[in-house]
Design a protein around this motif. Structure first.
Motif, PDB file in Angstrom:
ATOM      1  N   PHE A  23     -10.203 -10.955 -20.047  1.00 29.79           N
ATOM      2  CA  PHE A  23      -9.628  -9.622 -19.364  1.00 29.79           C
ATOM      3  C   PHE A  23      -9.426 -10.237 -17.900  1.00 29.79           C
ATOM      4  N   TRP A  24      -8.468  -9.488 -16.982  1.00 28.20           N
ATOM      5  CA  TRP A  24      -8.220  -9.821 -15.700  1.00 28.20           C
ATOM      6  C   TRP A  24      -8.508  -8.471 -15.052  1.00 28.20           C
ATOM      7  N   SER A  25      -9.241  -8.573 -13.705  1.00 30.97           N
ATOM      8  CA  SER A  25      -9.360  -7.426 -13.002  1.00 30.97           C
ATOM      9  C   SER A  25      -8.176  -7.252 -12.173  1.00 30.97           C
ATOM     10  N   ALA A  26      -7.852  -5.886 -12.047  1.00 32.93           N
ATOM     11  CA  ALA A  26      -6.577  -5.580 -11.358  1.00 32.93           C
ATOM     12  C   ALA A  26      -6.459  -5.682 -10.086  1.00 32.93           C
ATOM     13  N   ARG A  27      -7.766  -5.782  -9.350  1.00 35.84           N
ATOM     14  CA  ARG A  27      -7.888  -6.004  -8.086  1.00 35.84           C
ATOM     15  C   ARG A  27      -7.593  -7.307  -7.898  1.00 35.84           C
ATOM     16  N   ASP A  28      -7.917  -8.362  -8.543  1.00 39.32           N
ATOM     17  CA  ASP A  28      -7.764  -9.687  -8.323  1.00 39.32           C
ATOM     18  C   ASP A  28      -6.318 -10.124  -8.564  1.00 39.32           C
ATOM     19  N   LEU A  29      -5.565  -9.406  -9.403  1.00 41.31           N
ATOM     20  CA  LEU A  29      -4.057  -9.356  -9.901  1.00 41.31           C
ATOM     21  C   LEU A  29      -3.135  -9.041  -8.700  1.00 41.31           C
ATOM     22  N   GLN A  30      -3.773  -7.964  -8.064  1.00 43.23           N
ATOM     23  CA  GLN A  30      -3.291  -7.291  -6.908  1.00 43.23           C
ATOM     24  C   GLN A  30      -2.836  -8.354  -5.905  1.00 43.23           C
ATOM     25  N   LYS A  31      -3.891  -9.119  -5.584  1.00 44.76           N
ATOM     26  CA  LYS A  31      -3.513 -10.238  -4.636  1.00 44.76           C
ATOM     27  C   LYS A  31      -2.523 -11.277  -4.934  1.00 44.76           C
ATOM     28  N   LEU A  32      -2.711 -11.675  -6.334  1.00 37.67           N
ATOM     29  CA  LEU A  32      -1.821 -12.904  -6.971  1.00 37.67           C
ATOM     30  C   LEU A  32      -0.319 -12.215  -7.023  1.00 37.67           C
ATOM     31  N   PHE A  33      -0.194 -10.766  -7.089  1.00 42.50           N
ATOM     32  CA  PHE A  33       1.261 -10.133  -7.159  1.00 42.50           C
ATOM     33  C   PHE A  33       1.521  -9.889  -5.698  1.00 42.50           C
ATOM     34  N   GLU A  34       0.899 -10.150  -4.669  1.00 42.31           N
ATOM     35  CA  GLU A  34       1.249 -10.157  -3.269  1.00 42.31           C
ATOM     36  C   GLU A  34       1.405  -8.614  -3.001  1.00 42.31           C
ATOM     37  N   TYR A  35       0.531  -7.674  -3.528  1.00 47.43           N
ATOM     38  CA  TYR A  35       0.464  -6.278  -3.201  1.00 47.43           C
ATOM     39  C   TYR A  35      -0.404  -6.033  -1.998  1.00 47.43           C
ATOM     40  N   LYS A  36      -0.286  -5.685  -0.675  1.00 47.23           N
ATOM     41  CA  LYS A  36      -1.245  -5.390   0.230  1.00 47.23           C
ATOM     42  C   LYS A  36      -2.028  -4.403  -0.027  1.00 47.23           C
ATOM     43  N   GLU A  37      -1.544  -3.127  -0.425  1.00 47.43           N
ATOM     44  CA  GLU A  37      -2.145  -1.989  -0.776  1.00 47.43           C
ATOM     45  C   GLU A  37      -2.584  -1.716  -2.202  1.00 47.43           C
ATOM     46  N   TRP A  38      -3.979  -1.173  -2.317  1.00 46.33           N
ATOM     47  CA  TRP A  38      -4.089  -0.806  -3.623  1.00 46.33           C
ATOM     48  C   TRP A  38      -3.494   0.231  -4.275  1.00 46.33           C
TER      49      TRP A  38
END
Length: 122
Positions: A23-38
């Protein structure tokens, strides 16, 4: 191709495994996919959940609500909402990221290279 290779490696580096389930953490993927805001990225997660439901899949098999502890200073931690996402879940999410078309294409290529690891085709 170098950028694609880096993305693949970053995805693999973010992968966790518990009792044989990756599995992957969505918070980790947020950074990888270049989203600044949760909140913006969480909306993508929610759209992917709806797409999963619409395809008659059992959402709980792919998207699990969790929490992540983060340091906020002075030896204090705070709990943040997160999601544990299977490979199928984050592939569903990437499809929802329309404004990041280059990541969509790269992820489809990644999926193609790793077909045997996927439970379902999107």
């Amino acid at each position: 191709m170098n950028n694609q290779s880096n993305l693949f490696q970053d995805l693999e580096n973010l992968r966790s495994k518990v009792e044989g389930v990756e599995f992957w953490s969505a918070r980790d993927l947020q950074k990888l996919f270049e989203y600044k805001e949760w909140c913006g990225f969480e909306n993508i997660v929610k759209k992917a959940v709806i797409a999963c439901k619409n395809s008659s899949e059992n959402v709980e098999n792919y998207f699990v609500s969790t929490y992540k502890m983060v340091e906020i200073g002075s030896n204090t931690q705070r709990e943040l909402s997160d999601y544990a996402l299977t490979r199928y879940a984050w592939l569903r999410m990437v499809i929802q990221i329309k404004k990041r078309l280059h990541l969509h294409k790269v992820t489809l290529l990644y999926r193609h290279e790793n077909k045997s690891l996927l439970r379902r085709d999107i």
